[in-house]
Design a protein around this motif. Sequence first.
Motif, PDB file in Angstrom:
ATOM      1  N   TYR A  28       0.830  -1.208   0.000  1.00 35.97           N
ATOM      2  CA  TYR A  28       0.000   0.000   0.000  1.00 35.97           C
ATOM      3  C   TYR A  28       0.868   1.264   0.000  1.00 35.97           C
ATOM      4  O   TYR A  28       1.731   1.440   0.861  1.00 35.97           O
ATOM      5  CB  TYR A  28      -0.919  -0.021   1.219  1.00 35.97           C
ATOM      6  N   ARG A  29       0.669   2.126  -1.009  1.00 44.72           N
ATOM      7  CA  ARG A  29       1.378   3.396  -1.165  1.00 44.72           C
ATOM      8  C   ARG A  29       2.897   3.215  -1.040  1.00 44.72           C
ATOM      9  O   ARG A  29       3.597   4.057  -0.463  1.00 44.72           O
ATOM     10  CB  ARG A  29       0.861   4.429  -0.158  1.00 44.72           C
ATOM     11  N   SER A  30       3.393   2.126  -1.609  1.00 45.05           N
ATOM     12  CA  SER A  30       4.826   1.827  -1.506  1.00 45.05           C
ATOM     13  C   SER A  30       5.634   2.379  -2.673  1.00 45.05           C
ATOM     14  O   SER A  30       6.866   2.353  -2.637  1.00 45.05           O
ATOM     15  CB  SER A  30       5.039   0.302  -1.426  1.00 45.05           C
ATOM     16  N   ILE A  31       4.952   2.864  -3.720  1.00 45.71           N
ATOM     17  CA  ILE A  31       5.650   3.334  -4.913  1.00 45.71           C
ATOM     18  C   ILE A  31       5.489   4.850  -5.030  1.00 45.71           C
ATOM     19  O   ILE A  31       4.379   5.358  -5.223  1.00 45.71           O
ATOM     20  CB  ILE A  31       5.111   2.639  -6.179  1.00 45.71           C
ATOM     21  N   ALA A  32       6.592   5.575  -4.905  1.00 44.36           N
ATOM     22  CA  ALA A  32       6.553   7.036  -4.959  1.00 44.36           C
ATOM     23  C   ALA A  32       6.251   7.513  -6.381  1.00 44.36           C
ATOM     24  O   ALA A  32       6.727   6.933  -7.358  1.00 44.36           O
ATOM     25  CB  ALA A  32       7.883   7.611  -4.496  1.00 44.36           C
ATOM     26  N   VAL A  33       5.450   8.573  -6.485  1.00 48.03           N
ATOM     27  CA  VAL A  33       5.092   9.122  -7.802  1.00 48.03           C
ATOM     28  C   VAL A  33       5.384  10.613  -7.867  1.00 48.03           C
ATOM     29  O   VAL A  33       4.856  11.313  -8.723  1.00 48.03           O
ATOM     30  CB  VAL A  33       3.604   8.862  -8.124  1.00 48.03           C
ATOM     31  N   ARG A  41       6.640  11.019 -13.647  1.00 44.34           N
ATOM     32  CA  ARG A  41       5.419  10.711 -12.894  1.00 44.34           C
ATOM     33  C   ARG A  41       4.586   9.661 -13.629  1.00 44.34           C
ATOM     34  O   ARG A  41       4.030   8.751 -13.017  1.00 44.34           O
ATOM     35  CB  ARG A  41       4.594  11.976 -12.668  1.00 44.34           C
ATOM     36  N   PHE A  42       4.503   9.809 -14.968  1.00 46.76           N
ATOM     37  CA  PHE A  42       3.753   8.824 -15.745  1.00 46.76           C
ATOM     38  C   PHE A  42       4.387   7.443 -15.635  1.00 46.76           C
ATOM     39  O   PHE A  42       3.687   6.431 -15.468  1.00 46.76           O
ATOM     40  CB  PHE A  42       3.677   9.246 -17.212  1.00 46.76           C
ATOM     41  N   LEU A  43       5.716   7.377 -15.729  1.00 44.19           N
ATOM     42  CA  LEU A  43       6.402   6.091 -15.621  1.00 44.19           C
ATOM     43  C   LEU A  43       6.148   5.437 -14.267  1.00 44.19           C
ATOM     44  O   LEU A  43       6.086   4.208 -14.160  1.00 44.19           O
ATOM     45  CB  LEU A  43       7.903   6.273 -15.844  1.00 44.19           C
ATOM     46  N   ALA A  44       6.004   6.270 -13.233  1.00 39.10           N
ATOM     47  CA  ALA A  44       5.718   5.728 -11.897  1.00 39.10           C
ATOM     48  C   ALA A  44       4.337   5.068 -11.866  1.00 39.10           C
ATOM     49  O   ALA A  44       4.106   4.130 -11.092  1.00 39.10           O
ATOM     50  CB  ALA A  44       5.795   6.834 -10.855  1.00 39.10           C
ATOM     51  N   PHE A  45       3.402   5.568 -12.687  1.00 39.33           N
ATOM     52  CA  PHE A  45       2.057   4.988 -12.735  1.00 39.33           C
ATOM     53  C   PHE A  45       1.966   3.824 -13.713  1.00 39.33           C
ATOM     54  O   PHE A  45       0.963   3.098 -13.715  1.00 39.33           O
ATOM     55  CB  PHE A  45       1.029   6.061 -13.133  1.00 39.33           C
ATOM     56  N   LEU A  46       2.986   3.655 -14.555  1.00 36.70           N
ATOM     57  CA  LEU A  46       2.962   2.596 -15.557  1.00 36.70           C
ATOM     58  C   LEU A  46       3.162   1.250 -14.873  1.00 36.70           C
ATOM     59  O   LEU A  46       4.155   1.042 -14.178  1.00 36.70           O
ATOM     60  CB  LEU A  46       4.077   2.839 -16.575  1.00 36.70           C
ATOM     61  N   GLU A 259      -6.308  14.271  -9.345  1.00 38.63           N
ATOM     62  CA  GLU A 259      -6.596  14.486 -10.766  1.00 38.63           C
ATOM     63  C   GLU A 259      -5.449  13.975 -11.636  1.00 38.63           C
ATOM     64  O   GLU A 259      -5.672  13.354 -12.677  1.00 38.63           O
ATOM     65  CB  GLU A 259      -6.846  15.969 -11.024  1.00 38.63           C
ATOM     66  N   GLN A 260      -4.215  14.252 -11.209  1.00 39.13           N
ATOM     67  CA  GLN A 260      -3.070  13.743 -11.957  1.00 39.13           C
ATOM     68  C   GLN A 260      -3.034  12.216 -11.929  1.00 39.13           C
ATOM     69  O   GLN A 260      -2.744  11.567 -12.943  1.00 39.13           O
ATOM     70  CB  GLN A 260      -1.773  14.305 -11.374  1.00 39.13           C
ATOM     71  N   ALA A 261      -3.332  11.641 -10.781  1.00 45.10           N
ATOM     72  CA  ALA A 261      -3.321  10.188 -10.651  1.00 45.10           C
ATOM     73  C   ALA A 261      -4.369   9.556 -11.564  1.00 45.10           C
ATOM     74  O   ALA A 261      -4.103   8.541 -12.220  1.00 45.10           O
ATOM     75  CB  ALA A 261      -3.577   9.794  -9.202  1.00 45.10           C
ATOM     76  N   ILE A 262      -5.560  10.153 -11.612  1.00 48.14           N
ATOM     77  CA  ILE A 262      -6.620   9.634 -12.492  1.00 48.14           C
ATOM     78  C   ILE A 262      -6.171   9.690 -13.947  1.00 48.14           C
ATOM     79  O   ILE A 262      -6.359   8.737 -14.719  1.00 48.14           O
ATOM     80  CB  ILE A 262      -7.925  10.429 -12.289  1.00 48.14           C
ATOM     81  N   LYS A 263      -5.552  10.811 -14.341  1.00 48.05           N
ATOM     82  CA  LYS A 263      -5.103  10.970 -15.729  1.00 48.05           C
ATOM     83  C   LYS A 263      -4.060   9.919 -16.094  1.00 48.05           C
ATOM     84  O   LYS A 263      -4.190   9.222 -17.113  1.00 48.05           O
ATOM     85  CB  LYS A 263      -4.528  12.372 -15.926  1.00 48.05           C
ATOM     86  N   TYR A 264      -3.032   9.795 -15.262  1.00 46.00           N
ATOM     87  CA  TYR A 264      -1.960   8.857 -15.588  1.00 46.00           C
ATOM     88  C   TYR A 264      -2.431   7.405 -15.514  1.00 46.00           C
ATOM     89  O   TYR A 264      -2.024   6.568 -16.326  1.00 46.00           O
ATOM     90  CB  TYR A 264      -0.775   9.070 -14.651  1.00 46.00           C
ATOM     91  N   ALA A 265      -3.271   7.094 -14.532  1.00 46.94           N
ATOM     92  CA  ALA A 265      -3.772   5.726 -14.401  1.00 46.94           C
ATOM     93  C   ALA A 265      -4.656   5.351 -15.593  1.00 46.94           C
ATOM     94  O   ALA A 265      -4.626   4.204 -16.063  1.00 46.94           O
ATOM     95  CB  ALA A 265      -4.559   5.571 -13.101  1.00 46.94           C
ATOM     96  N   THR A 266      -5.424   6.315 -16.102  1.00 47.47           N
ATOM     97  CA  THR A 266      -6.272   6.059 -17.268  1.00 47.47           C
ATOM     98  C   THR A 266      -5.437   5.833 -18.514  1.00 47.47           C
ATOM     99  O   THR A 266      -5.713   4.933 -19.315  1.00 47.47           O
ATOM    100  CB  THR A 266      -7.249   7.228 -17.486  1.00 47.47           C
ATOM    101  N   ILE A 267      -4.388   6.645 -18.689  1.00 46.79           N
ATOM    102  CA  ILE A 267      -3.489   6.454 -19.837  1.00 46.79           C
ATOM    103  C   ILE A 267      -2.818   5.086 -19.749  1.00 46.79           C
ATOM    104  O   ILE A 267      -2.711   4.353 -20.748  1.00 46.79           O
ATOM    105  CB  ILE A 267      -2.426   7.570 -19.888  1.00 46.79           C
TER     106      ILE A 267
END
Length: 450
Positions: A28-33, A41-46, A259-267
């Motif tokens: 849980y919340r172990s990966i910094a973004v 930031r996008f790579l962190a969500f990939l 909002e940023q998290a939603i955008k990157y997670a959707t991409i």
Amino acid sequence: MAFEERSDQAAPSGFASGARQASLDESYRSIAVGGKNPWRRFLAFLGPGFLVAVGYMDPGNWATSIAGGSQFGYTLLAAVLLSSLMAILLQALCARFAIATGMDLAEACREYFPRWVSRVLWVLAELAIVATDLAEVIGTAIGLQLLFGLPLVWGVVVTALDVFLILYLQAKGFRRLEAFVASMILVIAFCFVGQLILARPEIAAVLGGLIPSPEIVTDNRMLYLALGILGATVMPHNLYLHTGILHTRAYALDKKGREQAIKYATIDSSTALGFAFLVNASILILAAAAFYGSGSGQVDDLTDAHALLQPLLGSSLAPILFAVALLASGLSSTVTATLAGQIVMQGFLKLRMPVVARRLITRGFAIIPAAIAIVSYGEKGAAELLVLSQVVLSLQLPFAVIPLVLFSGQKRQMGEHMPPRWLLATTAVIAVIIVVLNAKLVFDFIQAGF
């Protein structure tokens, strides 16, 4: 690690507040973004998108796509395309829901619905995971048989050992687990690119198959396979999985961070599922070009498909690529099924169970019917069970989709991160379509006397 208080998350108060335990608390919340660079930031969500996507190209997809392509040519490509578009929209809604509420879908069902309803949904979710695991057991066993000559029954038993692979990957960290799955997807894609080059499909026929045909609904056998493709593509456990694994990212809990998290997670999820569509389409195209185009007739059995590839395509490389891709598919899918099982059990029941015990129980429910089918009916029984497992997934799908759409459409839960009206309306229509098509399938089964 416990969930933060609802007030700390600056989220709506529609669900019960208070500290809660995350379904995958070890990650849980172990990966910094963080960081100012948008690309970093996008790579962190990939990653989560590819964990979800692997479920869309598991061995169950192979059975339905090969059966559909060999029997009806490219016609059911439209079902693959529409199912993939449905999946992209539903997973986008999953990402928005999870990040806006700070919850996974199983946890939301437990807190929002009456206890008896949430328990019924839990049982159905577990059945979906067992059906998914059943496909992975059979697919992996067939892959082991094709590559190493291991008897199918023993291959089924050996699949129980994959729990050690999962334990090893989880011990190395969530990013290593994501990297393993992504590498398996690349192996699958490479294998199918090679097979398509050998098969040389007709481009015009492929493009024509992307246009929906009325026969898909009017022909009972075609509808059965189309629903199998739907069940193998838009998988119920993936909705629970996606809403759980997104919480491995330590995004900021204010409005801008969400909002940023939603955008990157959707991409991330849309890109991964677009890639999964290409793989799924390749499976059906290969079957249509190699089997339907040559007049081989319906091929339901993955072993038969493997055996026919060399004489039809004129290369000994084709069946090897097929077997390697099948084994990679089974191994990678088993990781995501285990994660989904953890999320479902802890979310619905607040019940923690060691990964080994959880995995062995789930796999036991899958191994027993697979072994019985193989011993009683041979490889044909395994093939039929594989396709049936995908139809079972399709029948379970409304019980995951409807709660997701219901929760996502409520301002009290979503707050300022409400989905666009077009997304909510489209996913609601998807839910209705799924219910109607499943009702028709059940009616046809009853009318035909099963």
